[in-house]
Structures are given as C-alpha cells and as structure tokens.
Design an enzyme around this catalytic site. Structure first.
Site, PDB file in Angstrom:
ATOM      1  N   ASP A 164       0.779  -1.427   0.148  1.00  0.00           N
ATOM      2  CA  ASP A 164      -0.208   0.199  -0.427  1.00  0.00           C
ATOM      3  C   ASP A 164       1.194   1.082   0.163  1.00  0.00           C
ATOM      4  O   ASP A 164       2.595   1.305  -0.214  1.00  0.00           O
ATOM      5  CB  ASP A 164      -1.215  -0.058   1.111  1.00  0.00           C
ATOM      6  N   HIS A 470       2.615  -8.707  -3.608  1.00  0.00           N
ATOM      7  CA  HIS A 470       0.552  -7.508  -3.997  1.00  0.00           C
ATOM      8  C   HIS A 470       1.519  -6.352  -3.456  1.00  0.00           C
ATOM      9  O   HIS A 470       1.590  -6.185  -1.919  1.00  0.00           O
ATOM     10  CB  HIS A 470       0.162  -8.244  -1.957  1.00  0.00           C
TER      11      HIS A 470
HETATM   12  O1  9MR Z   1       2.780  -6.421   8.944  1.00  0.00           O
HETATM   13  C1  9MR Z   1       1.611  -6.526   9.737  1.00  0.00           C
HETATM   14  C2  9MR Z   1       0.924  -7.849  10.082  1.00  0.00           C
HETATM   15  O2  9MR Z   1       2.246  -8.394  10.733  1.00  0.00           O
HETATM   16  C3  9MR Z   1      -0.514  -7.842  10.616  1.00  0.00           C
HETATM   17  O3  9MR Z   1      -0.959  -9.290  10.898  1.00  0.00           O
HETATM   18  C4  9MR Z   1      -1.604  -7.326   9.186  1.00  0.00           C
HETATM   19  C5  9MR Z   1      -2.608  -7.251   9.520  1.00  0.00           C
HETATM   20  O4  9MR Z   1      -3.569  -5.935  10.721  1.00  0.00           O
HETATM   21  O5  9MR Z   1      -1.079  -6.173   9.249  1.00  0.00           O
HETATM   22  C6  9MR Z   1      -0.239  -6.002   8.643  1.00  0.00           C
HETATM   23  O6  9MR Z   1       0.812  -4.689   8.034  1.00  0.00           O
HETATM   24  C7  9MR Z   1       0.071  -3.953   7.202  1.00  0.00           C
HETATM   25  C8  9MR Z   1      -0.534  -2.906   7.767  1.00  0.00           C
HETATM   26  O7  9MR Z   1      -1.581  -2.820   7.844  1.00  0.00           O
HETATM   27  C9  9MR Z   1      -0.658  -2.096   6.444  1.00  0.00           C
HETATM   28  N1  9MR Z   1       0.096  -1.883   4.929  1.00  0.00           N
HETATM   29  C10 9MR Z   1       0.987  -2.843   5.223  1.00  0.00           C
HETATM   30  C11 9MR Z   1       1.521  -4.607   6.174  1.00  0.00           C
HETATM   31  C12 9MR Z   1       1.738  -5.515   5.639  1.00  0.00           C
HETATM   32  O8  9MR Z   1       0.737  -6.635   5.080  1.00  0.00           O
END
Ligand code: 9MR
Ligand code: ZN
Length: 543
Positions: A164, A470
């Site tokens: 993102d 992704h």
């Molecule tokens: O890295 C994060 C992971 O540990 C969590 O399980 C997940 C769900 O809350 O979110 C991941 O972080 C994401 C972040 O919120 C937004 N940018 C992408 C990150 C990787 O998926």
C-alpha cells in the site's frame, strides 16, 4: 483503464519445476552446503554449468518434518568449494542452479537495499537508476490533520510502507533501525556497496535511511509527539503511486510512534555525525523533544483506526518496549544516567526486534554503547540473546529445512520471523566475537529457496522465485518482471484474505501455506520491515 488484479487468470501460479531445494543465490565456498531432497533417495551428485559431475555423495535421512509435511533427505556437499555454477541431482530430479562463490549474496543484498529506494514516496524515480520501473513523483500534496481539517502539513517523503502507499511511523522507524544497525555492526559490508541509487557523499545505505529519517522528523508535532501515520482514508486501487491522488490525512499522535521516533533519531544522530553534523544535531533535537513528550505523557496513547479508515493501524496494546528502546538509545548516545534509570525501569522482552516489540533494539543500543557499564544490565541482555539463540539453534537442528521456526510463527509476514530469528542468531554470534555461522545462513537459505515450496521469496533472485507480490506499482507498471529485491511475506497458516482462503486448503502444512499472487495480501505482500531484517542477516553473513 485500470486493470483489476483479481481479474487476472491464475495460470502463472506455478509450483516449482525442480524437485530438490537449495539456496538459489548459492553458498559461500567455506560454508556448510546442504540441499534438501523431499523424497527417498540414496545418492546424489552435483553437476557444473556444463553438466559435468563435480561431486557425488550419499544422502542422509533426516526424517519427517512437521512444518512442511515432508519426509526429508539431505545432501551435504560442503566439501565442494570451487567457485562455479551448479545443480544438485538425485532420483531423476534436479535443483535450480546456484553459485558457489565468495560474493554470492552481494547481488541480492544490493537488490534488497535498493528496494527501499524503489519504495520512496514524494520522489520521482529516474530512468537512469530505475530503468523500466521509473515513475513520476507521488503524494506531493499537503496532508491535513484527520482531527482538524483546517490544518495542513508537509509530510512528504519517506518510504511507502508496503504493497500500500501508507507511511507509518512505527513501521518506518523499525525498518530504518534494522538498516542502521546493519551498518553499525557490519560497516565494512556497506562501505563499498553500490546499491545503484543516486549516490551521495556517504555509504548508500545511509543515503537511503536518511530519506526515511527526513520524513520521520516531519511527522513530529509541535509538542514533540509523533503522528502515528499519514495515509489516504481508504487504500488506493492498484494504480501507480503518482496516480493515487486522494486526500492524505495525518492521524493522531501515539506514544509508540513518539518513542520510536525518539529512538531511531537518537540512533541515527550518533551514526550520521561523522558525515553531517547539522543533520546529526537536528536528529538529536527531534529525539530530545520526543522524549520530552514521553515524559509529559507517561500513559499509553495507543492508536486505532477511526470510522471510515481502512489503512494499516499498527495498533499495540502497550508501549513499554518502545519506551525502553527510546530511553536506551538516549543513554547509549549521551551516557546520561537519567536515561539509564528510565530504561531500567521498563520490564520488557529484551530481544524483540519487530515493530511492536522493539526491546531487542533497545538492548542492542545499550550493549553496543561505550557507556554499557552496568554489569547487571549487560549480563541480562547478553543472557537474553544467548538463551533465545540457543532455542533457535535447537529449532533449526530439528527442522528438515534448518529453519528456526515454531509453527505459530508461520503467520502474516512469516518471513519476517525467519529473518528476525536470523538476526538474533547473528547478534548472539556478534556479541560472542564469532562470525555468523551456518545457523544464521540457514535462515537466509530458507528465504532464498531452501524451503518446502522450493521458492525464493525475494523477487529477482533465483531460477524459481516469487514474482507477483501484493505491491501496487509492481502490478500497475505493466512490466512482467517484478521490481527486484522485494521480500514477500511468505507462508501464513491462517490465510486472512479471500483469495488466500480460496487457494490454501485447510490442513495445509504451515510452510506450504503460500501462493505467489498479487491478490493475496496475507501471503504475498511486501513491507519495508520484512526487507530490513533480511538486509541485516545478509550483511551479517557477508561480513
Ligand atoms: O505486518 C502486519 C501484520 O503483522 C498484521 O498481521 C497485518 C494485519 O493487521 O497487518 C500487517 O501490516 C500491514 C499494514 O497494516 C499496512 N501495510 C501493509 C502491512 C503488511 O501487510
Ligand atoms: Zn508516494
């Protein structure tokens, strides 16, 4: 017209055409060299680029490996030390090709470092350095405070967090700290390393971290607190960054972000002083003001997304490890006993190296500092790393793939756990005055292909590698080959997006819960703090 990633056909999802698993970058000449063969066989051979047999040996039966569900045989060809390109062959199957050489990890280290440059926000990527991945400048407009839209701020810069386009202070501080510690502990690896980014008068790794630090400093509020993140309200569609033109919001201050800002700025201040005293002074001033805020706000100020926002939250239940890290860095830099008293009062896990548990970064700050003169603290930290490393060595010995992972660690971003565990092993070796051994290397071997799926989780490296993370620009740029050097999140035994749920059958062994598809954010996203520990571990091995 915008293409939708979920409308693409799935024919590209392949399983490895190879039956034998090796590190696809390769092995250093003196290293322990093991290929994993997941089927019964007695003998194996190693052939060179011309197909000539260079080595033959007997396999060893390791036995059943629960994480992968494989009955594992290993092929040890450590005695083959001549530089070259090889494949392992056994039972009619072959491995991908790999190199033996002193510098086998140099290209992937450069790629993983340059990945940060490719993720820069507020910076056009020129063709000279970015080639076909060049793109225009993004996210340049002012952001407004979520809670008071009349206030607009310049918070341009920094790295996009992940797939993102959000920029989050805790995640950014953690990633920058991994890189800064990699530089601090293994400077010789980086001094001459040319990452292929526009060069400045300092090692490229410092140039790249400075880009993030400049942004982090912009995230400081007037009262010294750090805003938690800057993002649009909803995640952008799969467009290039410069085509994401929605309003940017700056979200409220959190105590985790403030502590992490203080910590990373103090750490950086010490490192950059040799290159740019004015920058080092600014960093120190930022750290000091953030610490002032922390002292004035001893309570936990967490973060949850407000209504109508779906970007990352990086919420935490407490901020103790973040504060510990901040106090430790301030003490490490200044030697002022007051900071040490604060640090010692925090009861935290001493070895955490992630964005939520940052205790290990604080421990590193202390133990590497010239002021580490409290014997009790020194012993506690050394023991904590040594004990954790001993556990990891045991896990690695039991694993058919020599990976130091427990089942529950195959979660969202499991490759970060592999790399964080590699960091612990490397730090323990460093503190004992030893070189990174085959247990450290084993974690990198897993990342680069010696795993149940035989896939390299780093884009651009290896004959069979992930290529469809992704990652918005990687999809939207229309270039078939992904931007190199991106570390995929990896297997997740609790698939957490619709696509992953649909393609990973229930009961799949944890190490196999992965698919290389853009649609899957819970298996195949990339983030800056998954790349950064991989840079650290690779540097430790190259040192
Ligand atoms: O890295 C994060 C992971 O540990 C969590 O399980 C997940 C769900 O809350 O979110 C991941 O972080 C994401 C972040 O919120 C937004 N940018 C992408 C990150 C990787 O998926
Ligand atoms: Zn941007």
């Amino acid at each position: 017209m915008e293409r939708k990633y979920f409308e693409r056909d799935l024919t590209h999802i392949r399983s490895t055409p190879f039956g034998i698993h090796t590190d696809q970058a390769g092995y250093m000449p003196d290293a322990r060299k093991i290929a994993v063969i997941p089927f019964e066989c007695g003998v194996f051979e190693v052939t060179d680029g011309d197909g000539r047999i260079c080595f033959t040996g007997k396999t060893c039966h390791h036995g059943y490996d629960a994480a992968s569900g494989d009955d594992v045989y290993t092929a040890d060809f450590s005695d083959l030390t001549a530089e070259g390109i090889y494949r392992v062959r056994a039972g009619g199957k072959t491995s991908p090709c790999f190199r033996i050489g002193k510098d086998v990890y140099c290209p992937v280290l450069k790629d993983m470092l340059k990945a940060f440059w490719y993720l820069r926000c507020g910076c056009g990527l020129d063709e000279e350095h970015a080639g076909e991945y060049a793109h225009g400048i993004c996210h340049t407009s002012d952001a407004v405070l979520w809670e008071d839209r009349s206030v607009s701020l310049d918070v341009t810069g920094g790295w996009h967090d992940a797939g993102d386009y959000g920029r989050y202070v805790t995640a950014g501080a953690c990633a920058a700290a991994h890189l800064l510690y990699a530089y601090r502990m293994y400077p010789q690896v980086f001094d001459g390393l040319v990452a292929g980014i526009p060069h400045q008068d300092m090692p490229d790794i410092l140039t790249e971290c400075r880009y993030e630090l400049e942004w982090l400093m912009k995230m400081q509020a007037e009262d010294g607190g750090a805003y938690h993140k800057v993002t649009t309200a909803m995640h952008a569609p799969f467009v290039m960054p410069e085509d994401d033109r929605e309003q940017l919001y700056v979200f409220p201050v959190s105590s985790m972000a403030t502590a992490d800002l203080a910590a990373v700025c103090a750490l950086a201040s010490g490192i950059y002083r040799a290159y740019d005293t004015a920058f080092a002074d600014r960093l120190f001033d930022t750290a000091l003001r953030a610490c002032g805020w922390l002292k004035a706000h001893p309570e936990f100020v967490g973060f949850t997304n407000p209504e109508g926002v779906n970007t990352g939250s990086y919420g935490q239940r407490d901020d103790m490890s973040n504060r510990y890290w901040a106090w430790a860095e301030m003490y490490a830099l200044t030697g002022d006993a007051d900071w040490f008293a604060h640090m010692r009062s925090c009861d935290v896990m001493l070895t955490g190296l992630g964005y939520a548990e940052t205790g290990g970064l604080g421990s590193l700050a202390y133990i590497l500092s010239p002021y580490a003169n409290d014997e009790d603290m020194v012993t506690r930290i050394r023991t904590a790393f040594a004990e954790r490393a001993a556990e990891l060595r045991e896990l690695s010995a039991v694993s058919g793939y020599s990976v130091a992972m427990r089942e529950h660690e195959y979660c969202w971003g499991s490759n970060m756990n592999v790399m964080k565990n590699g960091m612990i092993l490397a730090i323990d070796a460093y503190l004992s005055g030893k070189a990174a051994d085959d247990k450290v290397q084993g974690q990198l071997h897993y990342l680069l292909g010696r795993n149940a799926l035989g896939i390299s989780y780093v884009t651009g490296t290896g004959e069979f590698r992930c290529n469809y993370p992704h990652l918005r620009p990687a999809f939207a740029d229309g270039v078939e080959e992904c931007i190199p050097g991106m570390v995929a999140g990896g297997p997740n035994r609790r698939p957490a997006d619709p696509y992953a749920v649909s393609v990973i059958p229930e009961g799949t062994p944890p190490m196999r819960c992965y698919a290389d598809d853009t649609a899957s954010y819970s298996l195949n996203e990339i983030t800056i703090y998954w790349n950064s520990p991989a840079v650290f571990v690779t540097a430790a091995i190259c040192s």
